[in-house]
Design an enzyme around this catalytic site. Structure first.
Site, PDB file in Angstrom:
ATOM      1  N   GLY A 173       0.913  -5.130   0.877  1.00 13.63           N
ATOM      2  CA  GLY A 173      -0.346  -5.269   0.154  1.00 13.63           C
ATOM      3  C   GLY A 173      -0.151  -5.880  -1.233  1.00 13.63           C
ATOM      4  O   GLY A 173      -1.062  -6.524  -1.765  1.00 13.63           O
ATOM      5  N   GLU A 210      -0.044  -9.473  -0.531  1.00 14.34           N
ATOM      6  CA  GLU A 210      -1.402  -9.888  -0.141  1.00 14.34           C
ATOM      7  C   GLU A 210      -2.322  -9.967  -1.361  1.00 14.34           C
ATOM      8  O   GLU A 210      -3.185 -10.839  -1.437  1.00 14.34           O
ATOM      9  CB  GLU A 210      -1.974  -8.903   0.884  1.00 14.34           C
ATOM     10  N   GLU A 217       5.494  -5.112   6.657  1.00 16.78           N
ATOM     11  CA  GLU A 217       4.731  -4.118   7.430  1.00 16.78           C
ATOM     12  C   GLU A 217       5.338  -3.875   8.814  1.00 16.78           C
ATOM     13  O   GLU A 217       5.301  -2.766   9.328  1.00 16.78           O
ATOM     14  CB  GLU A 217       3.269  -4.555   7.569  1.00 16.78           C
ATOM     15  N   ALA A 237       0.855  -1.175   0.000  1.00 13.81           N
ATOM     16  CA  ALA A 237       0.000   0.000   0.000  1.00 13.81           C
ATOM     17  C   ALA A 237       0.897   1.233   0.000  1.00 13.81           C
ATOM     18  O   ALA A 237       2.071   1.157   0.377  1.00 13.81           O
ATOM     19  CB  ALA A 237      -0.883  -0.012   1.240  1.00 13.81           C
TER      20      ALA A 237
HETATM   21  N1  DAK Z   1       4.557   3.366  -0.783  1.00 12.73           N
HETATM   22  C1  DAK Z   1       4.903   4.563  -1.333  1.00 12.73           C
HETATM   23  N2  DAK Z   1       6.011   4.754  -2.086  1.00 12.73           N
HETATM   24  C2  DAK Z   1       6.798   3.692  -2.285  1.00 12.73           C
HETATM   25  C3  DAK Z   1       6.521   2.420  -1.753  1.00 12.73           C
HETATM   26  C4  DAK Z   1       5.321   2.279  -0.949  1.00 12.73           C
HETATM   27  N3  DAK Z   1       4.929   1.117  -0.437  1.00 12.73           N
HETATM   28  N4  DAK Z   1       7.524   1.590  -2.121  1.00 12.73           N
HETATM   29  C5  DAK Z   1       8.378   2.300  -2.862  1.00 12.73           C
HETATM   30  N5  DAK Z   1       7.950   3.573  -2.965  1.00 12.73           N
HETATM   31  C6  DAK Z   1       8.588   4.670  -3.678  1.00 12.73           C
HETATM   32  C7  DAK Z   1       9.836   5.168  -2.942  1.00 12.73           C
HETATM   33  O1  DAK Z   1       9.472   6.023  -1.912  1.00 12.73           O
HETATM   34  C8  DAK Z   1      10.583   5.828  -4.061  1.00 12.73           C
HETATM   35  O2  DAK Z   1      10.008   7.075  -4.299  1.00 12.73           O
HETATM   36  P1  DAK Z   1      10.933   8.419  -4.450  1.00 12.73           P
HETATM   37  O3  DAK Z   1      11.764   8.486  -3.224  1.00 12.73           O
HETATM   38  O4  DAK Z   1      11.754   8.143  -5.689  1.00 12.73           O
HETATM   39  O5  DAK Z   1       9.944   9.526  -4.606  1.00 12.73           O
HETATM   40  C9  DAK Z   1      10.294   4.956  -5.257  1.00 12.73           C
HETATM   41  O6  DAK Z   1       9.097   4.232  -4.917  1.00 12.73           O
HETATM   42  C10 DAK Z   1      11.394   3.938  -5.542  1.00 12.73           C
HETATM   43  O7  DAK Z   1      11.615   3.209  -4.359  1.00 12.73           O
HETATM   44  P2  DAK Z   1      13.089   2.980  -3.758  1.00 12.73           P
HETATM   45  O8  DAK Z   1      13.995   4.119  -4.091  1.00 12.73           O
HETATM   46  O9  DAK Z   1      12.922   2.635  -2.333  1.00 12.73           O
HETATM   47  O10 DAK Z   1      13.544   1.717  -4.598  1.00 12.73           O
HETATM   48  P3  DAK Z   1      14.538   0.534  -4.181  1.00 12.73           P
HETATM   49  O11 DAK Z   1      14.760  -0.250  -5.431  1.00 12.73           O
HETATM   50  O12 DAK Z   1      15.727   1.065  -3.443  1.00 12.73           O
HETATM   51  O13 DAK Z   1      13.701  -0.344  -3.117  1.00 12.73           O
HETATM   52  C11 DAK Z   1      11.732  -1.513  -2.316  1.00 12.73           C
HETATM   53  C12 DAK Z   1      12.556  -1.020  -3.542  1.00 12.73           C
HETATM   54  C13 DAK Z   1      10.425  -2.060  -2.831  1.00 12.73           C
HETATM   55  C14 DAK Z   1      12.526  -2.642  -1.605  1.00 12.73           C
HETATM   56  C15 DAK Z   1      11.545  -0.335  -1.314  1.00 12.73           C
HETATM   57  O14 DAK Z   1      10.987   0.768  -2.024  1.00 12.73           O
HETATM   58  C16 DAK Z   1      10.627  -0.637  -0.169  1.00 12.73           C
HETATM   59  O15 DAK Z   1      11.024  -1.258   0.817  1.00 12.73           O
HETATM   60  N6  DAK Z   1       9.347  -0.182  -0.252  1.00 12.73           N
HETATM   61  C17 DAK Z   1       8.403  -0.297   0.846  1.00 12.73           C
HETATM   62  C18 DAK Z   1       7.900  -1.705   1.016  1.00 12.73           C
HETATM   63  C19 DAK Z   1       6.918  -1.816   2.163  1.00 12.73           C
HETATM   64  O16 DAK Z   1       7.222  -1.486   3.328  1.00 12.73           O
HETATM   65  N7  DAK Z   1       5.700  -2.266   1.836  1.00 12.73           N
HETATM   66  C20 DAK Z   1       4.626  -2.419   2.826  1.00 12.73           C
HETATM   67  C21 DAK Z   1       3.755  -1.186   2.811  1.00 12.73           C
HETATM   68  S1  DAK Z   1       2.444  -1.264   3.991  1.00 12.73           S
HETATM   69  C22 DAK Z   1      -5.061  -2.231   4.568  1.00 12.73           C
HETATM   70  C23 DAK Z   1      -4.720  -3.297   3.809  1.00 12.73           C
HETATM   71  C24 DAK Z   1      -3.426  -3.446   3.375  1.00 12.73           C
HETATM   72  C25 DAK Z   1      -2.482  -2.514   3.711  1.00 12.73           C
HETATM   73  C26 DAK Z   1      -2.844  -1.423   4.424  1.00 12.73           C
HETATM   74  C27 DAK Z   1      -4.121  -1.276   4.877  1.00 12.73           C
HETATM   75  N8  DAK Z   1      -6.405  -2.079   5.085  1.00 12.73           N
HETATM   76  C28 DAK Z   1      -7.374  -3.128   4.715  1.00 12.73           C
HETATM   77  C29 DAK Z   1      -6.784  -1.070   5.945  1.00 12.73           C
HETATM   78  C30 DAK Z   1      -1.120  -2.722   3.237  1.00 12.73           C
HETATM   79  C31 DAK Z   1      -0.079  -2.110   3.840  1.00 12.73           C
HETATM   80  C32 DAK Z   1       1.240  -2.150   3.194  1.00 12.73           C
HETATM   81  O17 DAK Z   1       1.447  -2.730   2.167  1.00 12.73           O
END
Ligand code: DAK
Length: 257
Positions: free
Chosen positions: A108, A111, A131, A65
């Site tokens: 997400g 998921e 997460e 997400a």
């Molecule tokens: N959200 C927003 N932006 C993201 C992102 C994300 N999840 N993942 C990557 N980006 C953005 C980065 O911020 C970056 O943007 P700029 O800085 O260039 O503006 C761009 O994408 C490129 O990312 P990186 O520079 O980080 O690229 P790398 O190759 O170095 O790394 C990576 C890739 C995928 C390993 C890394 O970006 C990363 O760790 N991303 C976050 C992964 C993460 O933590 N995902 C979980 C998110 S929480 C719900 C249901 C479901 C959910 C929520 C609520 N309800 C039913 C209420 C789900 C929650 C989640 O998924």
């Protein structure tokens, strides 16, 4: 329909939804979530489509997400925006949905893959529930679907300690149907989906519904669902055609009736 965060196309009997926020690693913001499910529902209703693919790009299926969209949300706002209801729309899709995954499928994104019916992964695919690293837990079914698929101990490690799985590991643990080279991974997924789309449409829907029941009910209830879905097939033209074609040693010509 005009979309801003996804691309859609149809190849023969396969509908394709491509997540298209490459600048954010295809992170699901609310706009993209809505569009993905709208597109899935359009393909689900389209008689010319027999199977649906959801894909991203080579680097990322989806990195979860959109953290930037969620960061300032309060508890009350999260409840009010009906996130859960939106994610749940995947359960209403009756045709097979195949995830074609390359690169990151995180949070997400992972998921979403777990909610699909089958998964084609490129050799670079990586699956994880990070997460915990941002102070939350999976919220779109991750704790439940992952545990049912890979078992308790590995699910715990993934959810509590951010263990990611390679494509090979994901296949070993039953999360992936097949692994294909990164180059042409979508074409490989389309070929797989075409095979599925060529099957008897009503039987495919009944089969999907029955297999899903295995994850949601007791064995007794699941067997009742199977029976309930089995007998009506004898009221379809496709059952007559399928069996007649076998006897006449020819290919069946499905009508979806
Ligand atoms: N959200 C927003 N932006 C993201 C992102 C994300 N999840 N993942 C990557 N980006 C953005 C980065 O911020 C970056 O943007 P700029 O800085 O260039 O503006 C761009 O994408 C490129 O990312 P990186 O520079 O980080 O690229 P790398 O190759 O170095 O790394 C990576 C890739 C995928 C390993 C890394 O970006 C990363 O760790 N991303 C976050 C992964 C993460 O933590 N995902 C979980 C998110 S929480 C719900 C249901 C479901 C959910 C929520 C609520 N309800 C039913 C209420 C789900 C929650 C989640 O998924």
């Amino acid at each position: 329909m005009t979309y801003t965060t996804i691309l859609t196309e149809t190849r023969r009997r396969v509908g394709i939804v491509q997540l298209n926020r490459p600048q954010a690693m295809n992170a699901f913001n609310l706009a993209m979530l809505g569009e993905v499910f709208d597109a899935l529902e359009v393909f689900d209703k389209d008689e010319n489509v027999g199977a649906i693919i959801v894909t991203g790009n080579e680097k990322a299926f989806a990195a979860g997400a959109d953290i930037k969209e969620m960061a300032d949300q309060t508890y009350v706002q999260m409840l009010a925006n009906e996130h859960v209801k939106v994610w749940d729309r995947i359960r209403g899709i009756r045709k097979p949905v195949i995830a074609a995954v390359s690169g990151w499928a995180l949070g997400g994104g992972s998921e979403f893959v777990l909610s699909c019916d089958m998964v084609v992964a490129s050799e670079s695919a990586k699956f994880g529930q990070p997460e915990i690293t941002i102070g939350i837990i999976p919220g779109a079914g991750g704790t439940q679907r992952l545990a049912r698929l890979v078992g308790k101990h590995l699910a715990m490690e993934m959810v509590i300690n951010n263990r990611t799985l390679t494509a090979q590991e994901a296949q070993q643990f039953g999360l992936v149907n097949r692994i294909v080279p990164v180059e042409g991974y979508l074409d490989a997924a389309v070929a797989f989906a075409e095979e599925i789309a060529s099957r008897a449409p009503i039987a495919v829907r009944m089969a999907k519904d029955a297999v899903n029941a295995a994850f949601e009910t007791t064995l007794t209830e699941g067997l009742a669902v199977e029976k309930r879905n089995f007998y009506p097939l004898f009221a379809t033209e496709d059952q007559k055609e399928g069996m007649q074609a076998f006897i006449e040693k020819r290919k069946p010509n499905w009508k979806g009736k």
